[in-house]
Scaffold this active site. Structure first.
Site, PDB file in Angstrom:
ATOM      1  N   SER A 526       0.890  -1.121   0.010  1.00 54.44           N
ATOM      2  CA  SER A 526      -0.052  -0.062   0.107  1.00 54.44           C
ATOM      3  C   SER A 526       0.859   1.217   0.047  1.00 54.44           C
ATOM      4  CB  SER A 526      -0.564  -0.076   1.506  1.00 54.44           C
ATOM      5  OG  SER A 526      -1.518  -1.276   1.434  1.00 54.44           O
ATOM      6  N   HIS A 594      10.154  -0.216 -13.708  1.00 56.65           N
ATOM      7  CA  HIS A 594      10.979  -0.625 -12.436  1.00 56.65           C
ATOM      8  C   HIS A 594      12.322  -0.030 -12.660  1.00 56.65           C
ATOM      9  CE1 HIS A 594       8.211  -3.551 -11.266  1.00 56.65           C
ATOM     10  NE2 HIS A 594       8.604  -3.836 -10.151  1.00 56.65           N
TER      11      HIS A 594
END
Ligand SMILES: Cc1ncc(C[n+]2csc(CCOP(=O)(O)OP(=O)(O)O)c2C)c(N)n1
Ligand SMILES: [Mg+2]
Length: 816
Positions: A526, A594
């Site tokens: 999260s 990434h």
């Protein structure tokens, strides 16, 4: 000690049916005797007066916004006013059972909640404390203004103080609660437990969760409430906050004495609308908001729907949830049914709802009904209530007259705002208690291993030492963290895979053994809530380090980084500090999602500091610096460098800090300066070698190290000497922070430049696969070719890449 939570295939593959606990809906049954026992007859009347106060306050703002006048006073309020006419009982009922130590965070529609919380808390403080708070706050400025309003005793004066501080804040006055830098949507008054309100829908959910973590981890009394709207249930960060608050580990893994789950109540002020979208029946699928609790944990978050048109029903529910939370059995959820009779804002034409609907709610108006209830039960007479309302209005009018007197001197100036953007503090520890550690740190396996590592990359003969024997960049980060963990008991770190895994890229390896669970823990995936809870933890008075595995995941935590961590120090006029370090790694090898360096995004946001070390020495010195400061620092780390040894100066064993904002010279030269940010440093050094050896260009290389703040002296000194500057980093060239540096140097050293400043960045592409990365990240030959084509022609050089002005123009034209 690694955790032991067995996932048993027999158990988890058993057939069965999941049952969900029943979720009570509006179960409150009035009982006047019990209610009188709880609040006393006077207390019950006070609730009504508080509701009436909020109603009058909001009606006054409505009049100013719509007509520019109220009670014969003219005023043009330019800013927003999201009113809560109709929602008073929900705010007052909640605050009625909270103490000053209980904290309430809110939304854009929180004037009523600020008033309710402050009025209630002020009544509960003893005279001495109340006096101290009012006299001590902003040098007593608000108190002195409030004293000009006719008043009886101290508690009466406190009411004027609260009205004045809130309204002056809404009207952007320097004697507002937050010196006018918060305004209508961000106002708060922490000494009474009214915490930051948030203009970002749902923004308070994860911040409040962080404040609750702070209470739990540091054993502070009270609970925390996030007052958020029904429509915020559609916001990712709200769900993330709920996930983070509901993690099993508080019960399964955290030490018992910590006390269980963070004491957080997600309190949805359910007025059935976003702005114009209807949550029930249109924009959401839950139909009954409280249902959401059922999906979260076995207790269904102790969720309930409660009648927010009855302050006593709300008070009863909040009191029960408070008990659950103090017992460590949270989080809790309340679906507080209410209705805003006022528009979303005064310009709202209410085109999305019918007059009949508004009339129906006005027909059950909480102030009327609750007043009637008091009268029916002989707790008050109609005349008494009417007189109380007249008094409320008279006091408000006196406050409004004082606040609306307009003069530029009543606002803070630019120098004041500038002074509040960063706090630049230095705090060794945020609490005096002994830091909780799980072991004697000299016995820590990593500490022991590091004792035998080489703190310089070369041996006495200058030969490179093998990586396995080297003290690496990640070790510098570890040492800085361990140092602060052992000194500041409030320091806590969390993020994905932070604990047993060893943190992303093994930076935290060894910390699992050193720290109890509540000081280092794995979070849910999260990112928004990871950073947002860090914000809440830091503004509550603790120091937090949170981690986003990859820089590219900053997008997931965009609001928390760019609107919350960055802005609360200044929006609070410096009343809050933000000792939060957000570690982000800049990746490679994992492709487009990434591997991007987003330093430029952070550089663009006022209120954030940003560091980017490229050596083990700096990794330690700069993290030490960040972990002693009081500002939010986005701490960039390159994955290319984690296992790199120190090539410039041996890494000291003791504590030291890198001087903030100071670039460093990595190689001396006189013909050309190359300045880098991040891992590009080493490719720039290779380029410098070629330039010098092959072309006789004496090249100076600087490592900027810092993004914000950044001191230009060393760089300017170098450029004045060499007359030429190439800037290089792994960030995509377009919009790179280096363009800001180029622009500033061009301004500040124009007369010394013999050539335009050139910026070498990654291509304005996706980052391709590892096998093709050399096409994307700046390479030494790009730098050499750029020098040749755009800065200083190199005799006999033939470029192997295209770095010409024409190519620059072509790329710009086609947008890549
Ligand atoms: C992230 C975000 N999206 C959109 C908005 C614009 N906006 C302000 S209030 C609002 C509706 C919010 O509804 P709800 O959460 O139910 O609160 P209410 O206004 O009903 O009190 C919207 C869409 C915003 N401020 N923040
Ligand atoms: Mg709503």
């Amino acid at each position: 000690m690694p955790k032991q939570l067995l996932v048993n295939p027999v158990e988890v593959r058993q057939p069965g049916t999941l049952t969900v606990p029943g979720i009570p809906l509006n179960q409150y049954r009035p009982d006047f005797r019990a209610e009188t026992d709880r609040f006393g007859a006077e207390g019950l009347k006070r609730l009504w007066i508080d509701m009436a106060t909020i109603r009058e306050f909001e009606a006054m703002l409505d009049a100013f916004k719509r007509e520019g006048t109220w009670e014969g006073i003219s005023y043009n309020h330019k800013g927003p006013a999201h009113l809560s006419i109709g929602q008073e009982a929900a705010a007052v009922g909640q605050s009625a059972v909270l103490g000053p130590e209980d904290l309430v965070f809110g939304s854009h529609r929180s004037h009523g909640e600020i008033l309710a919380k402050c009025l209630s808390a002020a009544r509960q403080l003893d005279e001495q404390r109340l006096k101290e708070v009012m006299e001590g706050y902003l040098d007593g400025e608000i108190l002195r203004a409030a004293e000009r309003v006719a008043h009886g005793g101290l508690s009466d004066l406190a009411v004027s103080f609260i009205l004045y501080g809130t309204l002056a804040e809404i009207f952007a006055r320097r004697d507002g609660f937050n010196r006018g830098l918060g305004g209508s949507m961000h106002a708060f008054f922490a000494p009474f437990g009214s915490m930051p309100n948030n203009a970002i829908v749902g923004g308070s959910a994860d911040i409040a969760t962080g404040a609750a973590l702070f209470k739990r981890i540091n054993r502070r009394p009270g609970i925390v409430i996030a007052n958020i709207g029904d429509a915020s249930m559609g916001c990712g960060p709200v769900w993330e906050a709920i996930s983070l608050a509901a993690m099993d580990q508080y019960r399964t893994l955290w030490p018992r004495e910590v006390g269980g789950a963070p004491p957080i109540l997600f309190n949805f002020m359910n007025n059935f609308y976003g702005m114009g979208g209807q949550t029930q029946g249109e924009t959401m699928g839950y139909q009954v908001l409280a249902r959401v609790g059922a999906g979260v944990n076995p207790e269904a978050m102790h969720a309930e729907r409660v009648d927010g048109y009855n302050p006593l029903a709300v008070a009863d529910a909040v009191a029960r949830k408070k008990k659950v939370l103090l017992d460590g059995r949270g989080p809790a959820l309340l679906d507080v049914v209410t209705y805003r009779v006022s528009g979303h804002s005064p310009s709202d034409a209410s085109s999305y709802r019918s007059r009949e609907e508004i009339a129906l709610w006005q027909g059950v108006d909480a102030i009327e009904r609750y007043g009637g209830y008091l009268v029916e039960n002989r707790a008050a007479s109609r005349a008494e209530l009417a007189a109380a309302r007249v008094a409320v209005k008279a006091r408000l009018a006196a406050v409004v007259r004082l606040v609306t007197g307009d003069a530029p001197s009543r606002r803070v100036d630019g120098a004041f705002i500038e002074s509040k953007m960063l706090s630049n503090g230095s705090v060794e520890r945020f609490d005096d208690r002994a830091p909780e550690l799980s072991q004697d740190l000299s016995k820590n396996p990593r500490v022991k291993a590091l004792a035998g590592k080489a703190r310089f990359a070369f041996d006495a003969e200058g030969k490179p030492i093998p990586k396995s024997k080297l003290y690496q960049l990640r070790d510098g980060l570890f040492e800085a963290l361990l140092h602060r963990f052992a000194r500041d008991p409030t320091l806590a770190a969390w993020g994905e895979e932070n604990r047993d895994w060893g943190g992303a890229f093994a930076v935290y390896r060894g910390l699992t053994e050193a720290l109890p669970y509540h000081r280092l823990f794995n979070s849910s995936i999260s990112e928004g809530a990871i950073v947002g809870s860090g914000v809440g933890y830091a503004l509550s008075g603790g120091r937090a380090v949170v981690e986003l595995m990859y820089c590219d995941f900053m997008g997931r935590a965009g609001d928390e980084l760019f609107n919350q961590a960055s802005k609360w120090q200044a929006m609070s006029a410096g009343l809050l500090r933000m000792p939060l370090v957000v570690r982000v790694s800049v990746g490679n090898k994992y492709g487009a999602q990434h591997s991007q360096d987003w330093t430029a995004l952070v550089a663009h946001i006022p209120g954030l500091k940003a560091y980017f070390p490229a050596t083990p020495n700096d990794a330690k010195g700069m993290l030490n610096l960040a972990l002693r400061g009081t500002d939010p620092v986005v701490f960039f780390e390159s994955q290319l460098l984690y296992d790199m040894g120190e090539r410039f100066e041996p890494v000291p064993e003791g504590y030291y800090e890198t001087p903030e904002g100071e670039p460093v010279t990595r190689r001396k030269g006189s013909d050309l300066t190359i300045a880098t940010l991040g891992a590009t440093l080493y490719r720039a050094l290779d380029a410098a070698e070629v330039l010098e050896k092959k072309y006789g260009v004496s090249t100076e290389v600087l490592d900027l190290r810092f993004i914000t703040p950044l001191h230009y002296d060393l760089l300017l000194e170098s450029v004045r000497k060499t007359g030429r500057l190439v800037l290089a980093s792994d960030a995509c060239e377009r919009g790179s922070f280096l363009h800001t540096v180029a622009s500033n140097v061009s301004q500040l050293a124009f007369d010394f430049l013999d050539a335009p400043v050139a910026v070498v960045g990654s291509r304005n592409w996706i980052t391709p696969a590892a096998e093709m990365e050399e096409l994307y990240f700046p390479q030494p030959e790009w730098i050499v070719d750029t020098v040749h084509e755009r800065v200083l022609p190199l005799p006999g050089h033939t470029s192997s890449t295209v770095q010409t002005d024409g190519e620059l123009a072509r790329r710009v034209r086609i947008g890549v």
